[in-house]
Write a protein that holds these residues in place. Sequence first.
Motif, PDB file in Angstrom:
ATOM      1  N   GLU A 110      33.416  21.878  37.782  1.00 32.67           N
ATOM      2  CA  GLU A 110      34.296  22.807  38.499  1.00 32.67           C
ATOM      3  C   GLU A 110      35.132  23.628  37.523  1.00 32.67           C
ATOM      4  OE1 GLU A 110      37.658  22.787  42.067  1.00 32.67           O
ATOM      5  OE2 GLU A 110      36.525  20.971  41.583  1.00 32.67           O
ATOM      6  N   ALA A 111      35.753  22.956  36.558  1.00 31.17           N
ATOM      7  CA  ALA A 111      36.592  23.671  35.588  1.00 31.17           C
ATOM      8  C   ALA A 111      35.743  24.562  34.681  1.00 31.17           C
ATOM      9  CB  ALA A 111      37.387  22.673  34.753  1.00 31.17           C
ATOM     10  N   ALA A 112      34.585  24.056  34.266  1.00 26.20           N
ATOM     11  CA  ALA A 112      33.715  24.848  33.394  1.00 26.20           C
ATOM     12  C   ALA A 112      33.156  26.049  34.136  1.00 26.20           C
ATOM     13  CB  ALA A 112      32.593  23.984  32.855  1.00 26.20           C
ATOM     14  N   GLY A 113      32.776  25.843  35.386  1.00 19.25           N
ATOM     15  CA  GLY A 113      32.272  26.954  36.181  1.00 19.25           C
ATOM     16  C   GLY A 113      33.323  28.028  36.389  1.00 19.25           C
ATOM     17  N   ALA A 114      34.588  27.613  36.534  1.00 16.20           N
ATOM     18  CA  ALA A 114      35.669  28.585  36.718  1.00 16.20           C
ATOM     19  C   ALA A 114      35.814  29.475  35.487  1.00 16.20           C
ATOM     20  CB  ALA A 114      36.974  27.856  37.006  1.00 16.20           C
ATOM     21  N   VAL A 115      35.617  28.904  34.285  1.00 11.94           N
ATOM     22  CA  VAL A 115      35.693  29.713  33.065  1.00 11.94           C
ATOM     23  C   VAL A 115      34.598  30.778  33.069  1.00 11.94           C
ATOM     24  CG1 VAL A 115      35.506  29.669  30.545  1.00 11.94           C
ATOM     25  CG2 VAL A 115      36.739  27.848  31.743  1.00 11.94           C
ATOM     26  N   LEU A 116      33.420  30.407  33.574  1.00  9.78           N
ATOM     27  CA  LEU A 116      32.286  31.338  33.608  1.00  9.78           C
ATOM     28  C   LEU A 116      32.279  32.216  34.850  1.00  9.78           C
ATOM     29  CD1 LEU A 116      29.387  28.990  32.381  1.00  9.78           C
ATOM     30  CD2 LEU A 116      30.631  30.708  31.060  1.00  9.78           C
ATOM     31  N   GLY A 117      33.108  31.898  35.824  1.00  4.85           N
ATOM     32  CA  GLY A 117      33.117  32.662  37.061  1.00  4.85           C
ATOM     33  C   GLY A 117      31.922  32.361  37.953  1.00  4.85           C
ATOM     34  N   ILE A 118      31.420  31.111  37.910  1.00  2.56           N
ATOM     35  CA  ILE A 118      30.277  30.714  38.729  1.00  2.56           C
ATOM     36  C   ILE A 118      30.625  29.431  39.472  1.00  2.56           C
ATOM     37  CG2 ILE A 118      28.592  31.810  37.214  1.00  2.56           C
ATOM     38  CD1 ILE A 118      28.019  29.099  35.996  1.00  2.56           C
ATOM     39  N   SER A 119      29.768  29.055  40.403  1.00  5.35           N
ATOM     40  CA  SER A 119      30.013  27.849  41.193  1.00  5.35           C
ATOM     41  C   SER A 119      29.752  26.604  40.353  1.00  5.35           C
ATOM     42  CB  SER A 119      29.092  27.835  42.417  1.00  5.35           C
ATOM     43  OG  SER A 119      27.742  27.651  42.003  1.00  5.35           O
ATOM     44  N   PRO A 120      30.354  25.467  40.736  1.00 13.04           N
ATOM     45  CA  PRO A 120      30.065  24.213  40.032  1.00 13.04           C
ATOM     46  C   PRO A 120      28.581  23.856  40.061  1.00 13.04           C
ATOM     47  CG  PRO A 120      32.020  23.965  41.399  1.00 13.04           C
ATOM     48  CD  PRO A 120      31.412  25.301  41.738  1.00 13.04           C
ATOM     49  N   GLY A 121      27.911  24.143  41.186  1.00 13.29           N
ATOM     50  CA  GLY A 121      26.489  23.835  41.276  1.00 13.29           C
ATOM     51  C   GLY A 121      25.653  24.618  40.283  1.00 13.29           C
ATOM     52  N   ARG A 122      25.929  25.899  40.134  1.00  7.52           N
ATOM     53  CA  ARG A 122      25.174  26.709  39.169  1.00  7.52           C
ATOM     54  C   ARG A 122      25.475  26.243  37.742  1.00  7.52           C
ATOM     55  NH1 ARG A 122      22.518  31.710  38.635  1.00  7.52           N
ATOM     56  NH2 ARG A 122      22.674  32.028  40.872  1.00  7.52           N
ATOM     57  N   PHE A 123      26.744  25.910  37.485  1.00  8.18           N
ATOM     58  CA  PHE A 123      27.052  25.439  36.143  1.00  8.18           C
ATOM     59  C   PHE A 123      26.309  24.140  35.835  1.00  8.18           C
ATOM     60  CE2 PHE A 123      29.221  22.806  33.100  1.00  8.18           C
ATOM     61  CZ  PHE A 123      29.349  23.673  32.034  1.00  8.18           C
ATOM     62  N   THR A 124      26.296  23.226  36.797  1.00  9.20           N
ATOM     63  CA  THR A 124      25.591  21.954  36.580  1.00  9.20           C
ATOM     64  C   THR A 124      24.126  22.203  36.269  1.00  9.20           C
ATOM     65  OG1 THR A 124      27.119  20.765  38.027  1.00  9.20           O
ATOM     66  CG2 THR A 124      24.977  19.746  37.623  1.00  9.20           C
ATOM     67  N   ARG A 125      23.522  23.147  36.952  1.00 10.20           N
ATOM     68  CA  ARG A 125      22.120  23.462  36.675  1.00 10.20           C
ATOM     69  C   ARG A 125      21.935  23.972  35.249  1.00 10.20           C
ATOM     70  NH1 ARG A 125      19.721  28.604  35.753  1.00 10.20           N
ATOM     71  NH2 ARG A 125      20.565  29.488  37.677  1.00 10.20           N
ATOM     72  N   LEU A 126      22.817  24.859  34.818  1.00 13.36           N
ATOM     73  CA  LEU A 126      22.715  25.385  33.458  1.00 13.36           C
ATOM     74  C   LEU A 126      22.878  24.277  32.416  1.00 13.36           C
ATOM     75  CD1 LEU A 126      24.829  28.666  33.849  1.00 13.36           C
ATOM     76  CD2 LEU A 126      22.360  28.521  33.487  1.00 13.36           C
ATOM     77  N   ALA A 127      23.836  23.369  32.665  1.00 21.51           N
ATOM     78  CA  ALA A 127      24.077  22.290  31.715  1.00 21.51           C
ATOM     79  C   ALA A 127      22.945  21.276  31.712  1.00 21.51           C
ATOM     80  CB  ALA A 127      25.410  21.614  32.030  1.00 21.51           C
ATOM     81  N   ARG A 128      22.470  20.910  32.886  1.00 19.29           N
ATOM     82  CA  ARG A 128      21.371  19.931  32.969  1.00 19.29           C
ATOM     83  C   ARG A 128      20.113  20.455  32.288  1.00 19.29           C
ATOM     84  NH1 ARG A 128      21.465  15.776  37.099  1.00 19.29           N
ATOM     85  NH2 ARG A 128      19.195  15.928  37.107  1.00 19.29           N
ATOM     86  N   CYS A 129      19.911  21.747  32.332  1.00 18.28           N
ATOM     87  CA  CYS A 129      18.713  22.341  31.725  1.00 18.28           C
ATOM     88  C   CYS A 129      18.901  22.649  30.246  1.00 18.28           C
ATOM     89  CB  CYS A 129      18.306  23.593  32.499  1.00 18.28           C
ATOM     90  SG  CYS A 129      17.734  23.248  34.187  1.00 18.28           S
ATOM     91  N   GLY A 130      20.036  22.282  29.688  1.00 12.52           N
ATOM     92  CA  GLY A 130      20.218  22.377  28.252  1.00 12.52           C
ATOM     93  C   GLY A 130      20.732  23.697  27.730  1.00 12.52           C
TER      94      GLY A 130
END
Length: 292
Positions: A110-130
């Motif tokens: 949630e906090a990381a996604g806020a820095v990028l201006g994206i949802s927590p779900g999209r951020f999790t996808r980006l992080a999980r995919c490396g």
Amino acid sequence: MEVATQVLSDVRGQASPRGQSSPVVRTAGPSAVRARPLPDATVGGARAAEELRLTRTGFARAVQLGIVRAGPPAPGGAARYARAELERVRSAEGFPDALRERVETVAGAEAAGAVLGISPGRFTRLARCGHITPVGYRINRYRVVVWLYLAVELREFAGREAGMLRGSAPPADRELLAAKADLRPRKWRGRHVGLLLRRTADPWERAAVLASVLPEEELRQAVPDPAERILLAALAPPPPYGHPQIPAAAAVALRLLRAEPPDEAHWYRTSLEFALTGARGQSKSTGERGPT
């Protein structure tokens, strides 16, 4: 075995002396005036953090990232930091705000996604995919891993990969998600090991870093000599800052420290075998450190 014990004594026994007694200035008269004590050449972590205007957590992150370099440890093993090193960091442009920005972290999607201006779900996808590499972790009260990210790296990612913040996932990411892959532990281990290797040029200490992430059975196969395994264990780096002390949480975190995927474990094992070849060669040529 005796050689490994002696080597460990040599390795851990090399520490800089404690501060000397205050100098005394003699006058022409019968009395002696004690001069002001000279400042210590090195300071402990708490004092170093204060002088760099960082919190203890921020200072630990600066040390982890190699922004602040530790000096020779105290006789008890505690880290010490040279005043010259602290002055080097303080003299950098933009101190202290620029330094604080370099070590600022955010926790969770949630906090990381806020820095990028994206949802927590999209951020999790980006992080999980490396696509984004964690810099650390903590284990919450539910024994769930909460990944930490450098805020400065998130902002750099947003500027560099703006296209990935919008639209559908690329085919490679969809394949990883379908396979329930999660590259965050692997990417963090790679970063963790790389940062530790940058701190030392000693071949046995570098081998110990690589050995520390191998599962026990892999390590036994790679290092069949018990004396060498004892030495590598003695030289192993401590758990990263923030590693939990509560047994249940520590058990969760311990899994993050081990390279369980076969291909990843193979890579570290191969790297360890190469490092040991160099370390053994040094021992034979110099007679210093390590079983022979």
